[in-house]
Scaffold this motif. Structure first.
Motif, PDB file in Angstrom:
ATOM      1  N   GLY A  23     -53.015  59.127 -34.945  1.00 13.69           N
ATOM      2  CA  GLY A  23     -54.080  58.757 -34.159  1.00 13.69           C
ATOM      3  C   GLY A  23     -53.851  57.790 -33.164  1.00 13.69           C
ATOM      4  O   GLY A  23     -54.891  57.067 -32.363  1.00 13.69           O
ATOM      5  N   GLU A  24     -52.534  57.328 -32.765  1.00 10.46           N
ATOM      6  CA  GLU A  24     -52.174  56.531 -31.738  1.00 10.46           C
ATOM      7  C   GLU A  24     -52.354  56.931 -30.336  1.00 10.46           C
ATOM      8  O   GLU A  24     -52.154  58.163 -30.117  1.00 10.46           O
ATOM      9  N   VAL A  66     -45.884  59.533 -24.568  1.00 11.77           N
ATOM     10  CA  VAL A  66     -45.703  58.158 -24.396  1.00 11.77           C
ATOM     11  C   VAL A  66     -46.901  57.287 -24.908  1.00 11.77           C
ATOM     12  O   VAL A  66     -48.025  57.774 -24.721  1.00 11.77           O
ATOM     13  N   SER A  67     -46.423  56.225 -25.364  1.00 14.99           N
ATOM     14  CA  SER A  67     -47.484  55.535 -25.920  1.00 14.99           C
ATOM     15  C   SER A  67     -48.139  54.850 -25.069  1.00 14.99           C
ATOM     16  O   SER A  67     -47.580  54.014 -24.058  1.00 14.99           O
ATOM     17  N   LYS A  68     -49.650  54.608 -25.104  1.00 16.21           N
ATOM     18  CA  LYS A  68     -50.558  53.998 -24.048  1.00 16.21           C
ATOM     19  C   LYS A  68     -50.253  52.588 -24.186  1.00 16.21           C
ATOM     20  O   LYS A  68     -50.320  51.949 -22.996  1.00 16.21           O
ATOM     21  N   ASP A  82     -53.377  66.747 -31.486  1.00 16.27           N
ATOM     22  CA  ASP A  82     -52.630  65.760 -32.081  1.00 16.27           C
ATOM     23  C   ASP A  82     -51.538  66.357 -33.264  1.00 16.27           C
ATOM     24  O   ASP A  82     -50.660  65.885 -33.475  1.00 16.27           O
ATOM     25  N   SER A  83     -51.470  67.727 -33.035  1.00 20.55           N
ATOM     26  CA  SER A  83     -50.380  68.479 -33.701  1.00 20.55           C
ATOM     27  C   SER A  83     -49.593  69.341 -32.735  1.00 20.55           C
ATOM     28  O   SER A  83     -48.328  69.993 -33.049  1.00 20.55           O
ATOM     29  N   TRP A  89     -60.100  56.134 -21.598  1.00 18.03           N
ATOM     30  CA  TRP A  89     -61.215  55.875 -22.211  1.00 18.03           C
ATOM     31  C   TRP A  89     -61.375  55.147 -23.387  1.00 18.03           C
ATOM     32  O   TRP A  89     -62.399  54.739 -23.931  1.00 18.03           O
ATOM     33  N   GLU A  90     -60.061  54.999 -23.958  1.00 22.65           N
ATOM     34  CA  GLU A  90     -59.719  53.902 -25.225  1.00 22.65           C
ATOM     35  C   GLU A  90     -60.428  52.606 -25.001  1.00 22.65           C
ATOM     36  O   GLU A  90     -60.849  51.811 -25.441  1.00 22.65           O
ATOM     37  N   HIS A  91     -60.015  52.074 -23.615  1.00 22.93           N
ATOM     38  CA  HIS A  91     -60.436  50.780 -22.974  1.00 22.93           C
ATOM     39  C   HIS A  91     -61.814  50.938 -22.341  1.00 22.93           C
ATOM     40  O   HIS A  91     -61.777  51.085 -20.996  1.00 22.93           O
TER      41      HIS A  91
END
Length: 422
Positions: A79-80, A95-97, A136-137, A375-377
């Motif tokens: 879920g990251e 890549v991690s946000k 996610d997969s 959109w997460e922030h």
């Protein structure tokens, strides 16, 4: 006559004339900003740039082989929030946000192998990505040679045992995935009609380790429009597309062409477009359907960014200040702001509605290939900031103890006025 002397900082790599021109432009921009500030208008200057920008350089020195050609916002297995990017050298990277850390990497075999193919009167000798999507997969990629890979992340990063490898028509220009289901994708290009596939059902007929033609039929395949007024065939050149609704069985799709048209296809109506509008004087290279209103943003190769009403097919606004072709467009979650990046290496944020003013501008210093709105922030407007500040002030104020003594009733100051007939 008023003479103004402008101080010029001369660089050894810049000629005196170029430095004088740059300084004169800055003086004019500052004077315009001061004049508009008196009127209460907001004008973006060199000092009023986009704030709060996080820049990650994942591989140290600049390397054009690692250039990002396409990018997609998705969530990782846990879920990251992440970005899935497709690079020029054929690598697909997650890549991690939050940290910019690389979580997963896959390299397409024989991506940089030399080849030469003739198609539509030209020679193709360079393979590049034309689209990417992810869930996610799984992730899905497509190249200009019509090679589509739909693959699970799996435990082994280089394993392709769970991959679906499809070979479609060559000279593809764009591939887009459905927002609700990453396995459904649309693709089109030069002399290649719009087709919609489901990667989970369109299995490759050949080996599972090589690209081959799909064994099934597409969900939707468009037909070309009728002949023109000279009774000649209309050429096909699809440059971009996007799903409009959430329907995955019979989707509605907006398409842009290299011949200045915006077309709307309805899979449950007919194969030919239900709407065909010529809205530009130049090649349309990117479109973006608004999720907040029945509107569509489109850009051409001359630096024009415009907005049209999907109900009427009419242009209802434009955005100024862009120099060069627009490479990417993104819309905020609430639909009130639109971001655009072009060949001039600037990222600009505009009001989506109203006066279409430029709110922010940032010089990226490198060629911008993709823009994704995070959109997460959530974006907080000025009214919400003022409300939060007021709430914090009230919470920080000490509470007064209530008095237990009863209050004395004061005499009423009201007077009765009698009106007599005498």
């Amino acid at each position: 006559m008023v003479i103004t002397r402008v101080g010029v900082d001369v660089d050894s790599k810049v000629s005196l004339l170029e430095a004088q021109i740059k300084a004169a432009k800055k003086v004019r921009a500052d004077a315009k900003a001061k004049a508009n500030a008196k009127k209460g208008e907001v004008v973006v200057t060199e000092d009023n740039i986009l704030a709060g920008t996080d820049v990650w350089n994942l591989h140290g020195a600049v390397n054009r082989d690692l250039a990002i050609q396409h990018m997609y916002a998705s969530n990782w297995r846990s879920g990251e929030p992440t970005f899935v990017v497709a690079r020029k050298n054929g690598a697909v990277e997650v890549v991690s946000k939050d940290s910019g850390e690389s979580l997963y990497t896959f390299s397409e075999p024989e991506f940089n192998a030399p080849f030469s193919v003739k198609s539509n009167g030209k020679t193709i000798s360079d393979r590049h990505y034309v689209g990417i999507g992810a869930s996610d997969s799984h992730f899905i990629t497509a190249t200009n040679m019509g090679e589509v890979r739909y693959q699970s992340y799996g435990d082994d990063e280089q394993s392709d045992s769970a991959a679906t490898l499809l070979r479609l028509q060559i000279d593809a220009c764009k591939m887009r995935v459905h927002d609700k289901r990453a396995s459904i994708f649309a693709v089109g290009g030069r002399e290649q009609e719009l087709t919609v596939w489901d990667a989970e059902t369109a299995k490759n007929a050949g080996s599972s380790t090589e690209f081959s033609k799909p064994s099934g039929t597409p969900i939707f395949k468009s037909k070309n429009v009728g002949h023109d007024f000279l009774d000649m065939r209309v050429p096909v050149w699809i440059t971009d597309m996007q799903f409009i609704d959430d329907n995955t069985t019979n989707p509605t799709i907006a398409v842009s062409t290299g011949y200045k048209q915006i077309r709307i296809y309805d899979a449950k109506a007919k194969q030919r477009p239900v709407h065909d509008w010529e809205v530009s004087k130049h090649l349309i290279n990117h479109i973006l359907v608004s999720h907040a209103r029945p509107e569509l943003f489109f850009s051409d190769n001359e630096g024009n960014l415009q907005k049209m009403d999907l109900r009427m097919g009419r242009i209802i606004g434009g955005y100024k200040g862009i120099a060069g072709a627009v490479k990417a467009i993104a819309l905020s979650e609430d639909g009130t702001k639109v971001a655009a990046a072009g060949l001039d290496r600037f990222l600009r944020v505009y009001e989506a509605d109203g006066m279409h003013r430029m709110l922010h501008r940032a010089y990226i210093k490198q060629r911008v290939s993709q823009v994704v709105w995070d959109w997460e922030h959530r974006d907080v407007n000025q009214e919400e900031i003022d409300q939060l500040d007021a709430d914090s002030i009230w919470e920080s104020m000490p509470k007064l103890e209530s008095s237990t003594e009863p209050k004395k009733k004061g005499s009423s100051k009201r007077k009765a006025i009698a009106v007599s007939e005498d």
